[in-house]
Scaffold this motif. Structure first.
Motif, PDB file in Angstrom:
ATOM      1  N   LEU A 142      -0.179   6.010 -35.294  1.00  6.49           N
ATOM      2  CA  LEU A 142      -0.784   6.544 -34.504  1.00  6.49           C
ATOM      3  C   LEU A 142      -0.121   7.014 -33.034  1.00  6.49           C
ATOM      4  O   LEU A 142       0.678   6.493 -32.886  1.00  6.49           O
ATOM      5  N   THR A 143      -0.544   8.239 -32.672  1.00  3.03           N
ATOM      6  CA  THR A 143       0.349   8.871 -31.616  1.00  3.03           C
ATOM      7  C   THR A 143      -0.561   7.914 -30.285  1.00  3.03           C
ATOM      8  O   THR A 143      -1.459   7.212 -30.544  1.00  3.03           O
ATOM      9  N   GLN A 144      -0.012   8.448 -29.309  1.00  2.00           N
ATOM     10  CA  GLN A 144      -0.696   8.000 -28.000  1.00  2.00           C
ATOM     11  C   GLN A 144      -2.279   8.614 -27.925  1.00  2.00           C
ATOM     12  O   GLN A 144      -3.126   7.556 -27.565  1.00  2.00           O
ATOM     13  N   ALA A 145      -2.498   9.418 -28.275  1.00  2.00           N
ATOM     14  CA  ALA A 145      -4.041   9.732 -28.362  1.00  2.00           C
ATOM     15  C   ALA A 145      -4.800   8.995 -29.583  1.00  2.00           C
ATOM     16  O   ALA A 145      -5.735   8.673 -29.442  1.00  2.00           O
ATOM     17  N   GLY A 146      -4.043   8.713 -30.583  1.00  2.00           N
ATOM     18  CA  GLY A 146      -4.722   7.689 -31.402  1.00  2.00           C
ATOM     19  C   GLY A 146      -4.879   6.463 -31.082  1.00  2.00           C
ATOM     20  O   GLY A 146      -5.771   5.631 -31.138  1.00  2.00           O
ATOM     21  N   GLU A 147      -3.777   5.897 -30.284  1.00  2.00           N
ATOM     22  CA  GLU A 147      -3.851   4.497 -29.745  1.00  2.00           C
ATOM     23  C   GLU A 147      -5.025   4.246 -28.711  1.00  2.00           C
ATOM     24  O   GLU A 147      -5.678   3.193 -28.519  1.00  2.00           O
ATOM     25  N   ASP A 148      -5.267   5.504 -28.047  1.00  2.00           N
ATOM     26  CA  ASP A 148      -6.414   5.504 -26.826  1.00  2.00           C
ATOM     27  C   ASP A 148      -7.653   5.382 -27.701  1.00  2.00           C
ATOM     28  O   ASP A 148      -8.650   4.987 -27.025  1.00  2.00           O
TER      29      ASP A 148
END
Length: 228
Positions: free
Chosen positions: A79-85
């Motif tokens: 997950l990228t930061q967008a995914g982690e959010d």
């Protein structure tokens, strides 16, 4: 990906996340499934081709990043930061789903492979002996995947469909519905044993602690509001 043709941020998020299986793929990545086959184990009813397509879409939307596996084939998915959010959103969806959208577990929603993959992730650590524990789980009412071995060691659990060759510490015999009910929180482990839904064999000190450390869903304590 279907578009709503709207500038609304909720519409934009829905364009990505409302496609079938996408939420569940993100859930698997959140829970530490970083390789294609590991993700598939968490969504066993999804075809490999569709999973690959959804992963490409998530990559295009910068929710998932891919890295070639060093010295091997395939990719590692993260997950990228967008995914982690999305993590708190997925968590809240789980609590909401357990409370407001639960079924009463008809046969079509029961799968031994899916259940055991979930169980593998959620063994507790309190009360679990420090040494390796090997448990054999037998389902009495399924034709495939009816016998499993679980190896618990150093706070981690491994699953085997083939005998790992270790001495068995605990034998657990049950039916698929009962163990699913225990995992999802509809039936306590102790109650399942007292009703005869789960039969146990093993050292008394190990069996005594099982209601504490046996796997339960993180949403098991949310009481469902039955609507069906």
């Amino acid at each position: 990906m279907k578009r709503y043709g709207s500038f609304c941020p909720i519409a934009k998020a829905s364009e990505i996340l409302s496609e079938r299986w996408t939420f569940l793929i993100v859930r698997e990545l959140m829970l530490g499934a970083f390789h294609f086959n590991d993700i598939r184990r968490g969504v066993p009813r999804m075809s490999p081709a569709l999973l690959a397509k959804r992963l490409r879409t998530l990559q295009d939307c910068e929710i998932v990043s891919t890295t070639p596996i060093s010295g091997g084939r395939g990719f590692e998915y993260r997950l990228t930061q967008a995914g982690e959010d999305l993590r708190p959103i997925i968590e809240l969806a789980g609590h909401w789903g357990q409370r407001w959208a639960r079924s009463k577990l008809p046969p079509g929603e029961l799968d031994p492979g899916e259940l055991m993959w979930y169980i593998r992730r959620h063994f507790g650590k309190i009360g679990l002996p420090a040494r390796r524990i090997v448990m054999q789980i037998d389902f009495t009412d399924v034709r495939r995947m009816k016998r499993w071995w679980v190896l618990l060691e150093d706070g981690e659990a491994d699953l085997c469909l083939d005998d790992p060759g270790f001495d068995i510490d605990i034998y657990l015999t049950t039916d698929l519905l009962s163990l699913t009910q225990v995992y999802i929180g509809d039936l306590s482990f102790a109650r399942a044993v007292s009703k005869g839904c789960i039969e146990l064999d093993g050292p008394r000190d190990l069996l005594r602690g099982m209601p504490v450390w046996f796997a339960r869903s993180r949403f098991a304590d949310d009481n469902p509001i039955w609507v069906d």
